[in-house]
Design an enzyme around this catalytic site. Structure first.
Site, PDB file in Angstrom:
ATOM      1  N   ASP A   1      -1.247 -13.512  -6.602  1.00 23.68           N
ATOM      2  CA  ASP A   1      -1.239 -11.882  -6.008  1.00 23.68           C
ATOM      3  C   ASP A   1      -1.414 -11.093  -7.391  1.00 23.68           C
ATOM      4  O   ASP A   1      -1.466  -9.762  -7.202  1.00 23.68           O
ATOM      5  CB  ASP A   1       0.419 -11.605  -5.856  1.00 23.68           C
TER       6      ASP A   1
ATOM      7  N   HIS B   1      -1.029  -3.389   0.508  1.00 29.59           N
ATOM      8  CA  HIS B   1      -0.561  -2.645  -0.814  1.00 29.59           C
ATOM      9  C   HIS B   1      -1.112  -3.038  -2.324  1.00 29.59           C
ATOM     10  O   HIS B   1      -1.286  -2.144  -2.879  1.00 29.59           O
ATOM     11  CB  HIS B   1       1.005  -3.035  -0.921  1.00 29.59           C
ATOM     12  N   ARG B   2      -1.473  -4.127  -2.142  1.00 33.31           N
ATOM     13  CA  ARG B   2      -1.931  -4.785  -3.350  1.00 33.31           C
ATOM     14  C   ARG B   2      -3.384  -4.198  -3.711  1.00 33.31           C
ATOM     15  O   ARG B   2      -3.936  -3.919  -4.825  1.00 33.31           O
ATOM     16  CB  ARG B   2      -2.087  -6.182  -3.484  1.00 33.31           C
TER      17      ARG B   2
ATOM     18  N   ASN C   1       4.358  -6.760   8.887  1.00 32.96           N
ATOM     19  CA  ASN C   1       3.295  -7.580   8.383  1.00 32.96           C
ATOM     20  C   ASN C   1       3.833  -8.415   7.135  1.00 32.96           C
ATOM     21  O   ASN C   1       3.238  -8.867   6.159  1.00 32.96           O
ATOM     22  CB  ASN C   1       2.123  -6.895   7.670  1.00 32.96           C
TER      23      ASN C   1
ATOM     24  N   ASP D   1       9.012  -4.993   3.555  1.00 37.86           N
ATOM     25  CA  ASP D   1       9.153  -6.166   3.857  1.00 37.86           C
ATOM     26  C   ASP D   1      10.811  -6.696   3.782  1.00 37.86           C
ATOM     27  O   ASP D   1      11.042  -7.534   4.681  1.00 37.86           O
ATOM     28  CB  ASP D   1       8.484  -7.321   2.725  1.00 37.86           C
TER      29      ASP D   1
END
Length: 423
Positions: free
Chosen positions: A300, A377-378, A97, A55
């Site tokens: 998150d 990713h999370r 993204n 990112d």
């Protein structure tokens, strides 16, 4: 570990407490905010503690394409050199993204001169940006996004003309942050107002934005709830320290409580100011987590909490998480699917709520769960926690953690976790 060589990764259950010292990566949220604000400041700004991940690499590349100099001193320290102006790039800005970079730059490129296209990958092209486009239009910016998602085309004219703008921030607080960062570069004070009587989910991230802006000379006030007034100060170059990433820390806090371990960090993590830091208090209640958890102010961290809840003594309902449906994937659905892959009936969706039917008997049990990460990713990182406690948990596409925590698997190995290619 060379994750590129592993399309799937199996987590081997731990035999004892995880102990060790971890150097956390810098905050993605703060790194990208600091990148952009420093790029809008005339002079040289030194940023330390920055995160290098997918990112932030996208954000840095886009700023370089618009004439900003970014010189790396080492892995976590760099200098941003800027005239305080952005130039229209010769090609579309591709941001993968990266939602933060895409939303923030959609607003900031209005300060350039010429046509700017802000685009992303197939996942980003499904993430809504219509409310921000609508708000920018009311500020006099010529901008369009025919699908309501990227790509966005901005016919930039070096600034904007409006001084009051209303924004529907139900889908993302990043819309508000994008407008606030832009507003400081106006010719007169700008008021950014939430539409209606909204209780914004990501309010803590807006506070991160305003604090970062103020570190570079901006003046932001809140004359009333849901209204921000930004003075036309522009930005001045500054030295800025990016604090460690609280969202990344949640996985390690959870690993501590699940295994009875003790993990130390490069700082006192109770001092972190990011919204997800609030989740630590909830994590520490395991295995007696609250029956209802409002995830609106620590969005998150919800994936971490949801997997932790699978091993809790009693069921947990997660509320205030509708925004998770428009993240890198539909995280509410992805969490439900992953939990049910571990054990059928372990979770279900009820409207936008997620109910996790806790089962402490899963600790030490076996499963044949291949977790579809949806390239998120999370999802990959949170379900690795399940693999610490039970055998047979396989993470599909483990390299997707590079979005925010490229060293995640190495960190787990350094704490004694065994990772293997599934048979």
């Amino acid at each position: 570990m060379n994750i590129d060589a592993f399309p799937q990764l199996e987590i081997v259950p731990v035999k004892g407490p995880l102990k060790g010292r971890v150097v956390l990566p810098g905050s993605k949220s703060l790194t990208n905010r600091a990148f952009l604000v420093a790029a809008l400041a005339k002079g040289d700004s030194r940023l330390s503690g920055v995160l290098s991940s997918d990112d932030t690499v996208y954000m840095a590349a886009a700023l370089r394409d618009m004439g900003v100099g970014i010189d790396n001193e080492d892995e976590t320290t760099l200098t941003v050199r800027s005239t305080g102006k952005l130039k229209a790039p010769a090609k579309p800005l591709f941001l993968g993204n990266a939602g933060t970079a895409t939303r923030f730059l959609t607003a900031a490129v209005a300060l350039a001169d010429g046509e700017v296209v802000v685009d992303g990958d197939e996942h980003m092209r499904k993430r809504p940006i219509g409310p921000l486009v609508e708000a920018l239009t009311r500020l006099g910016v010529e901008v369009s996004a025919p699908t309501g998602c990227p790509p966005v085309t901005v016919h930039a004219k070096g600034g904007f003309s409006g001084d009051v703008v209303e924004i529907d921030a139900n889908l993302s607080s990043q819309y508000v942050s994008a407008l606030l960062i832009l507003a400081a570069c106006g010719e007169k004070p700008v008021e950014v107002r939430l539409r209606g009587d909204q209780a914004i989910g990501g309010r803590g991230y807006i506070d991160l934005t305003t604090r970062c802006m103020e570190a570079f000379g901006a003046k932001v006030s809140m004359p009333q709830a849901g209204v921000w007034r930004v003075e036309p100060t522009g930005y001045v170059a500054a030295d800025y320290l990016v604090e460690p990433d609280a969202s990344s820390c949640t996985y390690l806090w959870a690993a501590e409580v699940l295994t009875g371990g003790e993990i130390t960090f490069q700082m006192d993590t109770t001092a972190l100011t990011q919204p997800d830091a609030k989740s630590r208090d909830v994590i520490m209640t395991w295995p007696n987590m609250p029956a209802v958890i409002d995830g609106s102010q620590m969005q998150d961290a919800v994936p971490t909490l949801a997997v932790l809840a699978a091993f809790n003594k009693t069921p947990v309902r997660f509320v205030g998480i509708a925004n998770l449906r428009v993240k890198e994937c539909d995280r509410v659905s992805a969490l439900s699917q992953g939990l049910n892959a571990i054990r059928d009936g372990l979770a279900h969706e009820e409207g936008d709520d997620l109910i996790v039917h806790a089962d402490p008997a899963l600790i030490g049990a076996m499963t044949k769960a291949v977790i579809d990460t949806h390239n998120d990713h999370r999802i990959a990182m949170c379900f690795a926690l399940a693999g610490l406690m039970m055998s047979g948990v396989v993470i599909d596409n483990p390299k997707c953690v590079s979005k925010t925590f490229p060293g995640y698997w190495d960190v787990l190995e350094s704490l004694g976790v065994e990772l293997k290619h599934p048979a």
